[in-house]
Scaffold this active site. Structure first.
Site, PDB file in Angstrom:
ATOM      1  N   HIS A  83      40.241 -24.399   2.398  1.00 14.85           N
ATOM      2  CA  HIS A  83      40.318 -24.187   0.964  1.00 14.85           C
ATOM      3  C   HIS A  83      39.062 -24.729   0.290  1.00 14.85           C
ATOM      4  CE1 HIS A  83      44.983 -23.754   0.837  1.00 14.85           C
ATOM      5  NE2 HIS A  83      44.395 -22.866   1.622  1.00 14.85           N
ATOM      6  N   GLU A  85      38.591 -26.758  -2.248  1.00 10.17           N
ATOM      7  CA  GLU A  85      38.534 -28.199  -2.486  1.00 10.17           C
ATOM      8  C   GLU A  85      38.355 -28.970  -1.183  1.00 10.17           C
ATOM      9  OE1 GLU A  85      41.008 -25.949  -2.874  1.00 10.17           O
ATOM     10  OE2 GLU A  85      42.744 -26.959  -3.698  1.00 10.17           O
TER      11      GLU A  85
END
Length: 160
Positions: A83, A85
């Site tokens: 992902h 982040e």
């Protein structure tokens, strides 16, 4: 060189627009997400969702979660990608940059896996543009005292 914007964006809009631009590098077939980690109005690290460095991208292999018809927000372990982040946090660690006390700007609310990483990394605030179907993530971030803010902004007048 002329600019397409007629007004100066505030800091939230500025960093969110950057996260939107970063999301364009995503190779995910389901969702394009971009993240920017900021401290004292300075960018520390960025990330977008996609396969780990050196591996074939989902845009080339196809999406296993799509093939298995797995709903959004479930069974993240079946995805070959990281992902946005996660990539931003890893990038900061890789380059020895402390993100303790920073703000994460991300185009989409974090999942529960990412929420745990955000909590342990020392990020103190998350600014998002859209929600995500993971109530556990929201609950964990709230329990950890991490402020999550949803910002909305419209397209600016281009003068045309």
């Amino acid at each position: 060189m002329s600019t397409q914007y007629t007004r100066r964006p505030d800091w939230d809009e500025y960093f969110m627009r950057i996260s939107e631009l970063i999301s364009a590098r995503s190779t995910c077939m389901r969702r394009k997400v971009g993240a920017v980690i900021v401290k004292e109005k300075r960018i520390l690290a960025t990330g977008y969702n996609g396969a780990p460095s050196g591996l074939v991208h989902c845009s080339e292999t196809g999406c296993l979660r799509e093939k298995l018809r797995i709903p959004s927000g479930e069974k993240h372990e079946l995805c070959r990608g990281l992902h946005a982040e996660q990539n931003a946090i890893i990038q900061a660690a890789y380059h020895g940059i402390s993100i303790n006390g920073s703000i994460l700007y991300i185009t989409c609310h974090p999942c529960s896996v990412c929420a745990k990483m955000i909590i342990n990394s020392g990020i103190t605030e998350v600014v998002i543009m859209e929600s995500y179907p993971d109530s556990i993530a929201s609950q964990m971030l709230m329990e950890a005292g991490i402020n999550v803010r949803l910002i909305e902004y419209g397209q600016t007048d281009t003068g045309t």
